[in-house]
Design an enzyme around this catalytic site. Sequence first.
Site, PDB file in Angstrom:
ATOM      1  N   ASN A  40       0.662  -0.960   0.235  1.00  0.00           N
ATOM      2  CA  ASN A  40       0.139  -0.572  -0.183  1.00  0.00           C
ATOM      3  C   ASN A  40       0.883   1.473  -0.731  1.00  0.00           C
ATOM      4  O   ASN A  40      -0.021   2.363  -0.342  1.00  0.00           O
ATOM      5  CB  ASN A  40      -1.351   0.359   1.086  1.00  0.00           C
ATOM      6  CG  ASN A  40      -0.443  -0.067   2.668  1.00  0.00           C
ATOM      7  OD1 ASN A  40       0.760  -0.439   2.397  1.00  0.00           O
ATOM      8  ND2 ASN A  40      -1.327   0.871   3.815  1.00  0.00           N
ATOM      9  N   LYS A  76      12.878  -7.514   0.211  1.00  0.00           N
ATOM     10  CA  LYS A  76      11.690  -8.343  -0.554  1.00  0.00           C
ATOM     11  C   LYS A  76      10.077  -7.612  -0.240  1.00  0.00           C
ATOM     12  O   LYS A  76       9.620  -7.314   0.525  1.00  0.00           O
ATOM     13  CB  LYS A  76      11.220  -9.622   0.318  1.00  0.00           C
ATOM     14  CG  LYS A  76       9.875 -10.782  -0.764  1.00  0.00           C
ATOM     15  CD  LYS A  76       8.768 -11.588   0.435  1.00  0.00           C
ATOM     16  CE  LYS A  76       8.160 -11.054   0.227  1.00  0.00           C
ATOM     17  NZ  LYS A  76       6.935 -10.289  -0.842  1.00  0.00           N
ATOM     18  N   GLY A 132       3.065  -5.191   7.317  1.00  0.00           N
ATOM     19  CA  GLY A 132       1.794  -5.765   7.059  1.00  0.00           C
ATOM     20  C   GLY A 132       0.834  -6.516   7.533  1.00  0.00           C
ATOM     21  O   GLY A 132       0.538  -5.580   8.820  1.00  0.00           O
ATOM     22  N   SER A 133       0.276  -7.036   7.564  1.00  0.00           N
ATOM     23  CA  SER A 133      -0.960  -7.436   7.932  1.00  0.00           C
ATOM     24  C   SER A 133      -0.327  -7.938   9.603  1.00  0.00           C
ATOM     25  O   SER A 133       0.828  -9.095   9.895  1.00  0.00           O
ATOM     26  CB  SER A 133      -2.095  -8.293   7.208  1.00  0.00           C
ATOM     27  OG  SER A 133      -0.822  -9.354   7.168  1.00  0.00           O
ATOM     28  N   GLY A 154       2.212 -10.631  10.660  1.00  0.00           N
ATOM     29  CA  GLY A 154       3.899 -10.490  11.209  1.00  0.00           C
ATOM     30  C   GLY A 154       4.092 -10.727  12.759  1.00  0.00           C
ATOM     31  O   GLY A 154       4.800 -11.359  13.430  1.00  0.00           O
ATOM     32  N   GLU A 193       5.635  -3.971  11.613  1.00  0.00           N
ATOM     33  CA  GLU A 193       4.823  -2.435  11.810  1.00  0.00           C
ATOM     34  C   GLU A 193       3.162  -3.098  11.419  1.00  0.00           C
ATOM     35  O   GLU A 193       3.410  -3.437  10.112  1.00  0.00           O
ATOM     36  CB  GLU A 193       4.511  -1.826  11.152  1.00  0.00           C
ATOM     37  CG  GLU A 193       5.875  -0.363  12.015  1.00  0.00           C
ATOM     38  CD  GLU A 193       5.436  -0.053  13.263  1.00  0.00           C
ATOM     39  OE1 GLU A 193       3.880   0.328  13.138  1.00  0.00           O
ATOM     40  OE2 GLU A 193       5.993   0.199  14.346  1.00  0.00           O
ATOM     41  N   CYS A 214      -3.210   2.294   6.678  1.00  0.00           N
ATOM     42  CA  CYS A 214      -3.009   1.230   8.307  1.00  0.00           C
ATOM     43  C   CYS A 214      -2.828   1.969   9.657  1.00  0.00           C
ATOM     44  O   CYS A 214      -3.754   2.020  10.209  1.00  0.00           O
ATOM     45  CB  CYS A 214      -1.167   0.987   9.159  1.00  0.00           C
ATOM     46  SG  CYS A 214       0.110   1.961   8.194  1.00  0.00           S
ATOM     47  N   GLN A 227      -8.568  -7.583  -2.597  1.00  0.00           N
ATOM     48  CA  GLN A 227      -9.014  -7.034  -1.432  1.00  0.00           C
ATOM     49  C   GLN A 227     -10.118  -6.478  -1.982  1.00  0.00           C
ATOM     50  O   GLN A 227     -11.216  -6.580  -1.045  1.00  0.00           O
ATOM     51  CB  GLN A 227      -7.936  -5.707  -2.433  1.00  0.00           C
ATOM     52  CG  GLN A 227      -7.602  -4.682  -0.967  1.00  0.00           C
ATOM     53  CD  GLN A 227      -7.765  -5.006   0.226  1.00  0.00           C
ATOM     54  OE1 GLN A 227      -6.658  -5.501   0.788  1.00  0.00           O
ATOM     55  NE2 GLN A 227      -9.099  -4.751   1.331  1.00  0.00           N
ATOM     56  N   GLU A 247      -9.777  -5.189  10.525  1.00  0.00           N
ATOM     57  CA  GLU A 247      -9.855  -3.799   9.245  1.00  0.00           C
ATOM     58  C   GLU A 247     -10.069  -4.223   8.343  1.00  0.00           C
ATOM     59  O   GLU A 247      -9.414  -5.922   7.664  1.00  0.00           O
ATOM     60  CB  GLU A 247      -8.006  -4.564   9.246  1.00  0.00           C
ATOM     61  CG  GLU A 247      -7.087  -3.365   8.627  1.00  0.00           C
ATOM     62  CD  GLU A 247      -6.104  -2.777   8.799  1.00  0.00           C
ATOM     63  OE1 GLU A 247      -5.051  -4.322   9.016  1.00  0.00           O
ATOM     64  OE2 GLU A 247      -4.758  -1.975   9.058  1.00  0.00           O
ATOM     65  N   GLU A 260      10.340   2.761  13.856  1.00  0.00           N
ATOM     66  CA  GLU A 260      10.426   3.372  12.670  1.00  0.00           C
ATOM     67  C   GLU A 260      10.752   4.618  12.883  1.00  0.00           C
ATOM     68  O   GLU A 260      10.067   5.790  13.214  1.00  0.00           O
ATOM     69  CB  GLU A 260       9.459   2.417  11.294  1.00  0.00           C
ATOM     70  CG  GLU A 260       9.526   1.299  11.445  1.00  0.00           C
ATOM     71  CD  GLU A 260       8.766   0.615  10.087  1.00  0.00           C
ATOM     72  OE1 GLU A 260      10.443  -0.083   9.513  1.00  0.00           O
ATOM     73  OE2 GLU A 260       7.886  -0.079   9.994  1.00  0.00           O
TER      74      GLU A 260
HETATM   75  P1  NDP Z   1       1.343  -8.675   4.472  1.00  0.00           P
HETATM   76  O1  NDP Z   1       0.923  -9.639   5.416  1.00  0.00           O
HETATM   77  O2  NDP Z   1       0.749 -10.003   3.660  1.00  0.00           O
HETATM   78  O3  NDP Z   1       1.987  -9.077   3.838  1.00  0.00           O
HETATM   79  C1  NDP Z   1       3.331  -8.116   3.960  1.00  0.00           C
HETATM   80  C2  NDP Z   1       4.380  -8.605   3.179  1.00  0.00           C
HETATM   81  O4  NDP Z   1       4.936  -9.977   3.923  1.00  0.00           O
HETATM   82  C3  NDP Z   1       4.463  -8.944   1.710  1.00  0.00           C
HETATM   83  O5  NDP Z   1       5.619  -9.236   1.498  1.00  0.00           O
HETATM   84  C4  NDP Z   1       4.440 -10.256   1.534  1.00  0.00           C
HETATM   85  O6  NDP Z   1       4.343 -11.104   0.311  1.00  0.00           O
HETATM   86  C5  NDP Z   1       4.965 -10.651   3.004  1.00  0.00           C
HETATM   87  N1  NDP Z   1       4.999 -12.114   3.407  1.00  0.00           N
HETATM   88  C6  NDP Z   1       3.700 -12.656   3.840  1.00  0.00           C
HETATM   89  N2  NDP Z   1       3.923 -14.291   4.435  1.00  0.00           N
HETATM   90  C7  NDP Z   1       4.754 -13.664   4.968  1.00  0.00           C
HETATM   91  C8  NDP Z   1       5.372 -15.366   5.221  1.00  0.00           C
HETATM   92  N3  NDP Z   1       4.692 -16.533   5.560  1.00  0.00           N
HETATM   93  N4  NDP Z   1       6.529 -15.448   5.512  1.00  0.00           N
HETATM   94  C9  NDP Z   1       7.371 -13.455   5.402  1.00  0.00           C
HETATM   95  N5  NDP Z   1       6.451 -12.692   4.306  1.00  0.00           N
HETATM   96  C10 NDP Z   1       5.354 -12.816   4.387  1.00  0.00           C
HETATM   97  O7  NDP Z   1       0.023  -7.963   3.837  1.00  0.00           O
HETATM   98  P2  NDP Z   1      -0.235  -7.115   2.966  1.00  0.00           P
HETATM   99  O8  NDP Z   1       0.771  -6.432   1.765  1.00  0.00           O
HETATM  100  O9  NDP Z   1      -1.682  -7.047   2.242  1.00  0.00           O
HETATM  101  O10 NDP Z   1      -0.537  -5.311   3.221  1.00  0.00           O
HETATM  102  C11 NDP Z   1      -1.513  -5.001   4.189  1.00  0.00           C
HETATM  103  C12 NDP Z   1      -1.335  -4.986   5.842  1.00  0.00           C
HETATM  104  O11 NDP Z   1      -0.771  -3.958   6.110  1.00  0.00           O
HETATM  105  C13 NDP Z   1      -2.772  -4.295   6.065  1.00  0.00           C
HETATM  106  O12 NDP Z   1      -2.674  -5.173   7.477  1.00  0.00           O
HETATM  107  C14 NDP Z   1      -1.901  -3.143   7.144  1.00  0.00           C
HETATM  108  O13 NDP Z   1      -2.355  -2.532   8.116  1.00  0.00           O
HETATM  109  C15 NDP Z   1      -0.663  -3.563   7.059  1.00  0.00           C
HETATM  110  N6  NDP Z   1      -0.010  -1.992   7.116  1.00  0.00           N
HETATM  111  C16 NDP Z   1       0.526  -1.588   8.259  1.00  0.00           C
HETATM  112  C17 NDP Z   1       1.407  -0.203   8.423  1.00  0.00           C
HETATM  113  C18 NDP Z   1       1.631   0.218   9.265  1.00  0.00           C
HETATM  114  O14 NDP Z   1       3.320   1.129   9.735  1.00  0.00           O
HETATM  115  N7  NDP Z   1       1.806  -0.592  10.250  1.00  0.00           N
HETATM  116  C19 NDP Z   1       1.192  -0.055   6.382  1.00  0.00           C
HETATM  117  C20 NDP Z   1       0.960  -0.405   6.015  1.00  0.00           C
HETATM  118  C21 NDP Z   1       0.090  -1.711   5.737  1.00  0.00           C
HETATM  119  P3  NDP Z   1       3.271 -11.148  -0.666  1.00  0.00           P
HETATM  120  O15 NDP Z   1       3.795 -10.250  -1.379  1.00  0.00           O
HETATM  121  O16 NDP Z   1       3.940 -12.271  -1.265  1.00  0.00           O
HETATM  122  O17 NDP Z   1       1.672 -10.995  -0.447  1.00  0.00           O
END
Ligand code: NDP
Length: 477
Positions: free
Chosen positions: A150, A173, A226-227, A231, A248, A282, A329, A379, A458
């Site tokens: 995002n 990555k 990420g999610s 996480g 995060e 997020c 999504q 969310e 961060e």
């Molecule tokens: P995901 O958790 O699905 O993915 C985040 C990253 O993790 C991607 O690069 C993903 O790869 C990777 N990933 C997925 N599975 C694994 C694993 N088993 N081991 C290691 N890495 C993995 O989140 P989204 O990309 O869907 O992003 C949306 C989420 O991010 C929302 O929940 C949002 O709130 C959060 N977010 C939080 C922020 C913050 O600072 N708090 C800021 C921005 C977003 P792949 O590309 O293959 O899916």
Amino acid sequence: MANRFHNYIGGEWVAGADWAPNRNPSDLQDVIGEYAQADAAQANAAIAAASAAFRQWSVSSVQDRSSILDKAGSDILARREEIGRLLAREEGKTLPEAIGETVRAGHIFKFFAGEALRLSGEKLPSVRPGVDVEITREPLGVVGLITPWNFPIAIPAWKIAPALAFGNTVVFKPAQWTPGCAFALAEILAAAGLPPGVFNLVAGSGSVVGEAIVSHPSVAGISFTGSVATGRAIARKAIDRMARIQLEMGSKNPLVVLDDADVGTAVNVAVQGAYYSTGQRCTASSRLIVTGGIHDRFVAALTEKLRTLRVDNALAPGTEIGPVVEQPQLDQDLDYIGQREGARLVAGGERLDRATEGYYLSPALFVDATNDMRISREEIFGPVACVIRADGYDDALTLANDTDTGLSAGIVTTSLKHASHFKRHAEAGMVMVNLPTAGVDYHVPFGGRKGSSYGPREQGRYAAEFYTTVKTAYVAP
Ligand code: NDP
């Protein structure tokens, strides 16, 4: 054949084990390029390259590090229109938002160019006479940086820049849905003069490349955005082998609107906080907690405003809300919109047709929601918000804090007393008074509480907490 973009490992551009198309969510016929997909062997090769480069980079001159980061920042800023266009094309946020994010990434690199020079320690007298104690910060080692789709240039920037500034080497990555900005960034870093192996890009799936990074014994730290679910899974694996982690994650951010608020301000803050960037932030304020005296006026004005918002191609002039990023999504957004749970949908929530085929969704607003409904607790990560009625300030604060997450919290009020109280008592890492719950400046800490964040903050000076490790040393004359 579409352009092919290679991974960057050990200073070389390396073909993927596989390739994946990167499609424009505003126009599904538009394929931006074919992007390399690394496999576990390539991820391991990147980690080996980063390990080999660490010894020299960790003791490199801070002038060199600063100059390289400054050059990268300048190059990003110089290419703001082009990279912003790429970002809007692959992620779907509007062109002005995308250019703004690119500019932010440039400023982050320039800020950390300065931080490389400012890393400080302490010197204290020991309790033993004639002996001094020095406390210094050293780089961690190889860091694995895993980012979401995002904010495909700003989030990588706020991890990569401090990692390099403080002498770490990087295996990066990016998210599979938005690899374009990551490749542009790699190109800029490759041209900025980094020694081979200091920065490596391995695009590919989380389950293959992400897993390889998280479980590799040579990766000393993992910074993930990420999610919550991903996480938590990463945390378990990383802690098992005692790697440092910074997570995060998502949040269900509240925006409180009090009776004394100016309705126009409240609507602007809600629209920007909940719906801009298609609600895919997020920090999005997807829970609008509104006190009784202003509730009906606020809902009427917000509903009216939502009807006028222009949802269209991210690149079209005048677009205010771009498409949803991808089909899964969109399916998730529509699934939540379909489950009313007793709340009333008063605006949007419909698929829209535009001149080009894309994932267009009209901004959705629910009213009569309660804080225990799924739309209030989970969310959604789309242009969907719900209004929860509160019985005065105390009730609004209780509702705002009744959540498992705590990234950002906002309030719209003209009362200094309530604003001050809310700043202190909102259980969130960031608080906004009369401002949308969007991101924060690049020189201040970003992060949350409860389920939203884990590990050091961060951005800003606080970034050193994660990207360095402290050493205490004694010197006798
Ligand atoms: P995901 O958790 O699905 O993915 C985040 C990253 O993790 C991607 O690069 C993903 O790869 C990777 N990933 C997925 N599975 C694994 C694993 N088993 N081991 C290691 N890495 C993995 O989140 P989204 O990309 O869907 O992003 C949306 C989420 O991010 C929302 O929940 C949002 O709130 C959060 N977010 C939080 C922020 C913050 O600072 N708090 C800021 C921005 C977003 P792949 O590309 O293959 O899916």
